[in-house]
Design a protein around this motif. Structure first.
Motif, PDB file in Angstrom:
ATOM      1  N   GLY A 195       0.802  -1.226   0.000  1.00 15.71           N
ATOM      2  CA  GLY A 195       0.000   0.000   0.000  1.00 15.71           C
ATOM      3  C   GLY A 195       0.833   1.274   0.000  1.00 15.71           C
ATOM      4  O   GLY A 195       0.397   2.291   0.525  1.00 15.71           O
ATOM      5  N   MET A 196       2.037   1.222  -0.586  1.00 14.72           N
ATOM      6  CA  MET A 196       2.881   2.429  -0.672  1.00 14.72           C
ATOM      7  C   MET A 196       2.861   2.979  -2.092  1.00 14.72           C
ATOM      8  O   MET A 196       2.754   2.209  -3.054  1.00 14.72           O
ATOM      9  N   GLU A 197       2.992   4.274  -2.227  1.00 16.72           N
ATOM     10  CA  GLU A 197       3.255   4.871  -3.541  1.00 16.72           C
ATOM     11  C   GLU A 197       4.649   4.403  -3.975  1.00 16.72           C
ATOM     12  O   GLU A 197       5.554   4.326  -3.116  1.00 16.72           O
ATOM     13  N   PRO A 198       4.863   4.089  -5.271  1.00 17.09           N
ATOM     14  CA  PRO A 198       6.220   3.688  -5.679  1.00 17.09           C
ATOM     15  C   PRO A 198       7.258   4.762  -5.337  1.00 17.09           C
ATOM     16  O   PRO A 198       6.973   5.948  -5.458  1.00 17.09           O
ATOM     17  N   GLU A 199       8.394   4.332  -4.842  1.00 21.53           N
ATOM     18  CA  GLU A 199       9.516   5.230  -4.555  1.00 21.53           C
ATOM     19  C   GLU A 199      10.438   5.230  -5.775  1.00 21.53           C
ATOM     20  O   GLU A 199      10.476   4.240  -6.519  1.00 21.53           O
ATOM     21  N   GLY A 200      11.193   6.305  -5.949  1.00 21.46           N
ATOM     22  CA  GLY A 200      12.174   6.325  -7.030  1.00 21.46           C
ATOM     23  C   GLY A 200      13.316   5.362  -6.717  1.00 21.46           C
ATOM     24  O   GLY A 200      13.850   5.363  -5.607  1.00 21.46           O
ATOM     25  N   LEU A 201      13.643   4.480  -7.692  1.00 17.26           N
ATOM     26  CA  LEU A 201      14.720   3.504  -7.473  1.00 17.26           C
ATOM     27  C   LEU A 201      15.591   3.419  -8.719  1.00 17.26           C
ATOM     28  O   LEU A 201      15.079   3.455  -9.843  1.00 17.26           O
ATOM     29  N   ALA A 202      16.882   3.282  -8.507  1.00 17.32           N
ATOM     30  CA  ALA A 202      17.791   2.914  -9.599  1.00 17.32           C
ATOM     31  C   ALA A 202      18.292   1.518  -9.262  1.00 17.32           C
ATOM     32  O   ALA A 202      18.909   1.316  -8.210  1.00 17.32           O
ATOM     33  N   ILE A 203      17.965   0.562 -10.122  1.00 16.41           N
ATOM     34  CA  ILE A 203      18.366  -0.838  -9.876  1.00 16.41           C
ATOM     35  C   ILE A 203      19.414  -1.194 -10.919  1.00 16.41           C
ATOM     36  O   ILE A 203      19.147  -1.126 -12.132  1.00 16.41           O
ATOM     37  N   ASP A 204      20.600  -1.551 -10.458  1.00 13.33           N
ATOM     38  CA  ASP A 204      21.648  -1.937 -11.397  1.00 13.33           C
ATOM     39  C   ASP A 204      21.948  -3.423 -11.207  1.00 13.33           C
ATOM     40  O   ASP A 204      22.126  -3.894 -10.070  1.00 13.33           O
ATOM     41  N   ILE A 205      21.961  -4.166 -12.309  1.00 12.33           N
ATOM     42  CA  ILE A 205      22.178  -5.620 -12.211  1.00 12.33           C
ATOM     43  C   ILE A 205      23.429  -5.998 -12.985  1.00 12.33           C
ATOM     44  O   ILE A 205      23.528  -5.747 -14.195  1.00 12.33           O
ATOM     45  N   GLN A 206      24.364  -6.602 -12.265  1.00 17.55           N
ATOM     46  CA  GLN A 206      25.524  -7.190 -12.952  1.00 17.55           C
ATOM     47  C   GLN A 206      25.170  -8.646 -13.203  1.00 17.55           C
ATOM     48  O   GLN A 206      25.025  -9.448 -12.272  1.00 17.55           O
TER      49      GLN A 206
END
Ligand code: ATP
Length: 288
Positions: free
Chosen positions: A80-91
């Motif tokens: 039930g949260m508004e989406p937060e800004g995220l930077a997801i980096d995958i190696q």
């Protein structure tokens, strides 16, 4: 805030298809095993609401199409949260489209990080339930280790760990389409099934030979002829000293179980002349 989390690949020690369900999914029974071949997932919180995914493989989706972003969106909506800004980096270290649940494992790693950041009191079961919304293999990837996965993959039972051994994982260059393989399955024509109960007993007894003897994946029986390389690699693994060898998931990756490190390392070295080959060890929950 920046968090890094390993996203371990999985192998299927046993894979069985028990039936087709009214919802269109197949009823599965699988013995899953995490291995120490892992992607590295780094999640950074950012201003705004955008979730951006970057990877070192340019052809993987960057936005909502990436399982890592999907997992984040399901996490926020489930709590039930508004989406937060995220930077997801995958190696990426786990081969893509390989039957090793690389993408699902990235999604599971994101769920574990977001629980740590926003909902530290959330139980494992609650996190696995969110995982089931993301994809069939995600609940298992949230948990990791040696596990019996049933249903679509969401009913999980912990099993005793695979006894110490070495695993040589070999990925041919072809890719198998999972939906195509499921479409090949004619349940009444599947004459052989893995001895899953026997495998669980062998795990209980820590009997590596008994486990190796029972490696079995029903998808091998319906593999179209053009994937014959899978069987070539299985034979090579056996000739190179594996106790047993099997395909994992919907393939095309094949793995062999070895008792000693030297034989396994030599086998991985020999196979790496022609294929992508990895010398791995089994690991427990969340890569430990
Ligand atoms: P499984 O064993 O669960 O069937 P797989 O190992 O065969 O999975 P993955 O590598 O997990 O296959 O996923 C392959 C598909 O998912 C590709 O079409 C790819 O574009 C897409 N995808 C989305 N996000 C990712 C990700 N983070 N890593 C890998 N593939 C991803």
């Amino acid at each position: 805030m920046i968090c890094t989390e390993p996203a371990c690949a999985k192998l299927n020690l046993a894979l069985d298809i028990l039936g087709k369900r009214p919802d269109g999914y197949h009823e599965m029974r699988m013995v899953m095993q995490s291995i120490d071949l892992a992607d590295h997932v780094t999640v950074s919180t950012c201003p705004g609401k955008e979730i951006v995914v970057t990877t070192d493989l340019p052809y993987l989706p960057k936005g909502d199409g990436n399982i890592a972003a999907k997992a984040a969106l399901w996490f926020f909506s489930s709590v039930g949260m508004e989406p937060e800004g995220l930077a997801i980096d995958i190696q990426k270290n786990v081969p893509v489209c390989a039957g090793m649940a690389g993408g699902s494992s990235d999604g599971a790693a994101v769920l574990r990080v977001l629980r740590r950041l926003y909902m530290p009191d959330m139980t494992e079961e609650q996190l696995e339930e969110i995982g089931a919304l993301v994809g069939s293999d995600v609940p298992y990837c949230v948990r990791g280790g040696t596990v019996l996965a049933e249903g679509r993959g969401e009913r999980l039972t912990d099993l005793p760990p695979l006894p110490p051994c070495w695993l040589v994982v070999c990925k041919p260059s072809c890719s198998v389409s999972t939906p195509e393989l499921f479409a090949q399955v004619r349940l009444k024509k599947l004459r052989c099934h893995p001895d899953t109960a026997g495998m669980m007993n062998a795990l209980e007894r820590q009997d590596l030979e008994g486990i190796a003897r029972r490696l079995y994946n029903v998808f091998e029986d319906v593999l179209p002829r053009r994937y014959a390389e899978v069987f070539v690699i299985k034979n090579e693994l056996l000739e190179l000293g594996a106790m047993a060898a099997s395909m994992t998931g919907s393939g095309p990756t094949v793995f062999g179980i070895f008792q000693d490190q030297e034989t396994a390392a030599q086998a991985a070295g020999a196979l790496s002349k022609q294929y992508a080959a990895y010398l791995c060890r089994p690991c427990g929950a969340a890569g430990i």
